[in-house]
Scaffold this motif. Sequence first.
Motif: not given
Length: 123
Positions: A9, A18, A20, A91, A119
């Motif tokens: 994150g 991103l 994870l 988010t 995140v």
Amino acid sequence: QVQLVESGGGLVQTGGSLTLSCTASGRTFSSYAMGWFRQAPGKEREFVAAISWSGGSTAYADSVKGRFTISRDNAKNTVYLQMNSLKPEDTAVYYCAAEEGPILAFKFQGDFWGQGTQVTVSS
């Protein structure tokens, strides 16, 4: 019982990416369907994506379909969530989950949970 630890994150700008990761220990990883959920401030936890124990079946929330990809590497006891084209509404705290057995991805609910990874997508 399986133990789950998430990582990857962070803070990213709108449109960024991103990945994870969630690493499992304690039991045979390939015996578990795996999934990701998320919880934004003031909101209930929601399903994001899931993958069957073989990797042959996946499922996604409509809000992330086409942008997120779930995958797993049973040799590394790890499940991944590749997130592209991130939006501020993505988010949240992202949680990894596991459910033992031949669970179809679209029926995944999760029995075991990690601690979560934050995140944050800035606009």
